[in-house]
Design a protein around this motif. Structure first.
Motif, short mmCIF file in Angstrom:
data_model
loop_
_atom_site.label_atom_id
_atom_site.label_comp_id
_atom_site.label_asym_id
_atom_site.label_seq_id
_atom_site.Cartn_x
_atom_site.Cartn_y
_atom_site.Cartn_z
N LYS A 133 -21.92 -60.74 -0.38
CA LYS A 133 -22.23 -61.42 0.90
C LYS A 133 -21.64 -60.64 2.07
O LYS A 133 -20.45 -60.33 2.07
CB LYS A 133 -21.65 -62.83 0.88
CG LYS A 133 -22.71 -63.90 0.98
CD LYS A 133 -22.12 -65.27 1.06
CE LYS A 133 -23.16 -66.34 1.23
NZ LYS A 133 -24.43 -66.19 0.66
N GLY A 134 -22.46 -60.30 3.04
CA GLY A 134 -21.99 -59.57 4.22
C GLY A 134 -21.83 -58.07 4.00
O GLY A 134 -21.69 -57.30 4.94
N LEU A 169 -26.55 -54.40 3.77
CA LEU A 169 -27.43 -54.31 4.94
C LEU A 169 -28.85 -54.07 4.46
O LEU A 169 -29.09 -53.18 3.63
CB LEU A 169 -26.98 -53.13 5.82
CG LEU A 169 -27.83 -52.88 7.06
CD1 LEU A 169 -27.57 -53.97 8.11
CD2 LEU A 169 -27.54 -51.50 7.66
N ALA A 223 -33.27 -56.88 8.75
CA ALA A 223 -31.93 -57.31 9.19
C ALA A 223 -31.98 -58.34 10.31
O ALA A 223 -31.18 -59.28 10.34
CB ALA A 223 -31.13 -56.08 9.64
N PHE A 237 -20.21 -49.99 2.83
CA PHE A 237 -21.21 -51.06 2.65
C PHE A 237 -22.39 -50.56 1.84
O PHE A 237 -22.51 -49.36 1.53
CB PHE A 237 -21.65 -51.65 4.00
CG PHE A 237 -22.42 -50.72 4.92
CD1 PHE A 237 -23.80 -50.77 4.99
CD2 PHE A 237 -21.75 -49.80 5.74
CE1 PHE A 237 -24.51 -49.93 5.85
CE2 PHE A 237 -22.45 -48.96 6.59
CZ PHE A 237 -23.84 -49.02 6.65
N THR A 297 -24.46 -58.55 9.19
CA THR A 297 -23.54 -58.16 8.11
C THR A 297 -22.32 -57.47 8.72
O THR A 297 -22.28 -57.20 9.93
CB THR A 297 -24.24 -57.18 7.15
OG1 THR A 297 -24.60 -56.00 7.90
CG2 THR A 297 -25.49 -57.78 6.54
N ASP A 345 -26.93 -62.49 -3.28
CA ASP A 345 -25.72 -62.01 -2.59
C ASP A 345 -24.47 -62.75 -3.07
O ASP A 345 -23.42 -62.16 -3.27
CB ASP A 345 -25.87 -62.18 -1.07
CG ASP A 345 -26.90 -61.22 -0.50
OD1 ASP A 345 -27.50 -60.47 -1.28
OD2 ASP A 345 -27.11 -61.23 0.73
N THR A 387 -28.60 -63.06 8.75
CA THR A 387 -27.30 -63.13 9.41
C THR A 387 -26.70 -61.72 9.52
O THR A 387 -26.81 -60.95 8.56
CB THR A 387 -26.34 -64.00 8.54
OG1 THR A 387 -27.04 -65.19 8.19
CG2 THR A 387 -25.06 -64.32 9.25
#
Ligand code: SF4
Length: 338
Positions: free
Chosen positions: A137-138, A141, A146, A108, A152, A131, A150
């Motif tokens: 997206k996701g 981090l 955070a 990530f 991640t 994103d 939403t």
């Protein structure tokens, strides 16, 4: 072991974010993107290396100057206060980071952005656009903010503990400064690393360069030094402001450029960027040499003389020639200064 790649700027937020993720036991490396609008990349690099060593992470430096220069000329999401296309800039960097992440087996990405901190690129809708368009997206981090976002993949899979992340938001820097003190992070660069696209004087010269239709990386580097004068749509005169700039002008001169210097008085080095226009092609270049000589005289110790002698030569041949001119008046400067 889970591996993450942090986007590193040398600023406080990216250093804090790296430290938070390291403290979660993740194997972290960092990437710094070089573009042409850093004021002094040669000075920034040693600082970044030192900061990376202090944090105990490996730093990768990737040059995206060419794609960044193309992007800033037609950003999809427009400019901020000056010529800073921050949303497109973040998308470009995150796309590059994603490619690097996939190529080198990172799980990530980590970024120091804080919701609402910067008016253009850190609003919630802007972060969503970034994103989506960067296809991360996701995958990204943002440890400092955070808890406002939403969860991640890194949080969902338990690679990091969301409870140890933060909920900073807004323009205040107080929470970051308090955390820096707690974590012992003392040295960092100013936010945005002094990006020249956020400076009025620089962007005035950049707009002129773009409207001349001639935008290469060398031309952008020249914008960082000297006084600039527009001679003709694609031709420019640039005058050094001190010894260091005179040296930089000499280094950046192309073979076909003409250099100008006072013969009998202390004064600057001047560069006439001819863009390959031959001296013999029409009367244009001799006229411009005279103008460059007059401007050079104006910024020299001979500025109050009636007539002064000025040498000029092409970098290519180095053969010096001589011209006598009257130092430029304020009207000429006002007409030509960019
Ligand atoms: S301030 Fe400059 S470097 Fe930072 S996101 Fe904006 S355009 Fe990019």
């Amino acid at each position: 072991m889970v591996k993450a790649l942090a986007l590193f700027s040398g600023g406080l937020d990216s250093a804090l974010s790296a430290r938070i993720v390291l403290d979660e036991g993740v194997d972290l490396e960092a990437v710094y993107f070089v573009n042409a609008f850093l004021p002094a990349p040669l000075e920034i690099k040693p600082f970044l290396m030192k900061q990376a060593v202090r944090l105990g992470i490996k730093l990768h430096i990737l040059d995206i100057s060419r794609s960044h220069l193309a992007m800033i000329q037609a950003p999809r999401y427009g400019y901020g206060q000056h010529m800073n296309p921050c949303i497109d800039c973040r998308i470009l960097m995150l796309r590059q980071a994603r490619a690097y992440m996939q190529e080198h087996g990172f799980n990530f990405l980590v970024s120091g952005e804080v919701l609402g901190q910067r008016p253009m690129s850190q609003r919630r809708d802007a972060l969503n656009i970034i994103d989506r368009d960067a296809d991360v997206k996701g995958l990204i981090l943002r440890p400092l903010t955070a808890k406002k976002l939403t969860p991640t993949v890194a949080e969902e899979k338990g690679w990091v503990d969301r409870d140890k992340l933060f909920d900073f938001s807004g323009r205040t820097r107080k929470p970051q400064l308090a955390l820096a003190e707690k974590l012992g992070i003392e040295e960092y660069l100013t936010p945005a690393g002094g990006c020249l696209l956020t400076e009025a004087e620089f962007t005035r010269k950049l707009r002129d360069l773009i409207s001349s239709g001639k935008v290469g990386l060398e031309d952008v580097h020249l914008l960082k030094i000297g006084r600039h004068f527009r001679a003709k749509s694609s031709l420019k005169i640039i005058i050094g402001r001190d010894e260091e700039e005179n040296g930089r002008l000499m280094d950046l001169a192309k073979n076909e450029d003409i250099l100008v210097k006072m013969r009998d008085f202390a004064g600057p080095l001047t560069l006439l960027r001819t863009n390959g226009l031959e001296e013999t092609s029409n009367g244009e270049i001799p006229k411009l040499i005279e103008t460059a000589a007059r401007l050079t005289a104006r910024y020299s110790k001979g500025k109050d003389e009636e007539r002064v002698g000025v040498d000029y030569w092409s970098k290519n041949s180095g053969e010096k020639r001589f011209i006598q001119v009257t130092p430029a008046g304020e009207d000429l400067i006002a007409r030509m200064r960019i």
